[in-house]
Design an enzyme around this catalytic site. Structure first.
Site: not given
Ligand code: TYM
Length: 339
Positions: A115, A201, A204
């Protein structure tokens, strides 16, 4: 068992989120109902301010993502569903853990490197310390299991390192403050890739909307996106080994497998030798079959502002209760006086 996970309320929920994480949230919620464990799921709105954002959009996305999670099957009557901003203990614990987390650990985070790119100096402090807040998110609740996609595994390993160092530095050996959380990554859908580039990947933040299938897309749009997905001219092979070096094709086969609940090899037993002219329409139908009913529930729910506010308020009250004792223990362990 205590299951905890979060999602950033930026943009809309896409197929990668659903297959990589949310579907597992719902499975674990259903298992917990039988095993007596507990699930907490939250909107990571505090994480979302680590990047430039429009406040009104964040507010709208937080409610919309809440509707999306409920539409996917997260049941606010059985799971604790809330947004971080209503539970100040997340931010408080992040600060307390900031004395334990090391700069070198943060510098190694691939998400930070991706990022920030070449402009590290210009990034917000919050983007750098983001993983400490993520550690606080799960450690606050003594999470044992954290269902996430592959891309979040490194952040969870860091949470374990922070917990371990805090326990070692500030707690008696027989009275650790924090539980070491275990990431749960679905083998069949660990990393769903972009429909425009099988080596990136699905995300969003990808500027191309054609790169992802959003839960909010209508069935025609979902179908069109699958049919326009990037592929190659070769027919499908008869096993996964034959997809070596064909990232776009592998991605579509993996999506099919994850949606149908079968292995990629089983998909290829069925479609091996066929071209994408046959495979893509079959995949498009499957996507619409699985996501269509979820989208329908989402569309109905997202306008019900009163219910969404009530769900988040109730979840947050419960989360504040559950996290209270651990937050207090962390203050005490550090020698901080707090009435
Ligand atoms: P975020 O919001 O980017 O994504 C939410 C969840 O979706 C999964 N994910 C994917 N899995 C497979 N293929 C993809 N292309 C893909 N894109 C997203 C992510 O792995 C995630 O599980 N930092 C985290 C949010 C967060 C969090 C936490 C997660 C904040 N605190 C504590 C677990 C525990 C995030 O930005 O996920």
């Amino acid at each position: 068992m205590r299951v905890v996970s979060g999602i950033q309320p930026t943009g809309s929920l896409h197929l990668g989120n659903y297959l990589g994480a949310i579907r597992n949230w719902v499975r674990m919620q259903d298992e917990m109902a039988q095993d007596g464990g507990q699930c907490l799921f939250f909107l990571a709105d505090l994480h979302a301010i680590s990047m430039p954002h429009v406040p009104a959009d964040l507010r709208a996305s937080t409610l919309e993502m809440t509707a999306a999670l409920v539409a996917c099957g997260v049941d606010p009557a059985r799971s604790v569903l809330f947004n971080q901003a209503q539970v100040p203990a997340h931010a408080e614990l992040q600060w307390l853990l900031g004395g334990t987390a090391r700069m070198g650990w943060m510098n190694r985070m691939t998400q930070w490197k991706d990022k920030a790119g070449k402009n590290r100096e210009g990034q917000s402090v919050a983007l750098f310390t983001y993983p400490v807040l993520q550690a606080a998110d799960v450690l606050l609740y003594q999470a044992t299991h954290v269902p996430v996609g592959e891309d979040q595994k490194q952040h969870l390993e860091l949470a374990r390192d922070i917990a371990q160092k805090f326990n070692n530095d500030f707690c008696a050996a027989d009275a650790p403050v924090f539980t070491l959380p275990e990431p749960i990554v679905p083998p069949e859908a660990a990393r769903i890739m972009s429909l425009r580039d099988g080596s990136a990947k699905m995300s969003k933040s990808d500027p191309s909307d054609m790169s992802r299938i959003n839960l909010a897309d209508d069935p025609d749009t979902m179908s069109k996106k699958v049919k326009k997905a990037k592929t190659d001219p070769e027919p499908l092979p008869s096993d996964v080994a034959g997809l070596e070096g064909r990232a776009d094709a592998l991605n579509l086969v993996s999506i099919y497998a994850a949606l149908a609940g079968i292995s990629a090899d089983a998909v290829l037993t069925q479609y091996g030798g066929q071209g994408f002219g046959v495979f893509k329409p079959a995949l498009a139908d499957l996507v619409v079959d699985v996501l269509g009913p979820i989208r329908q529930r989402f569309v109905e729910l997202k306008e019900d502002r009163e219910s969404l506010d009530a769900i988040l308020a109730r979840g947050a009250a419960r989360a504040r209760e559950i996290g209270g004792p651990t937050l207090k223990a962390a203050y005490d362990a550090l020698g901080l006086i707090r009435g």
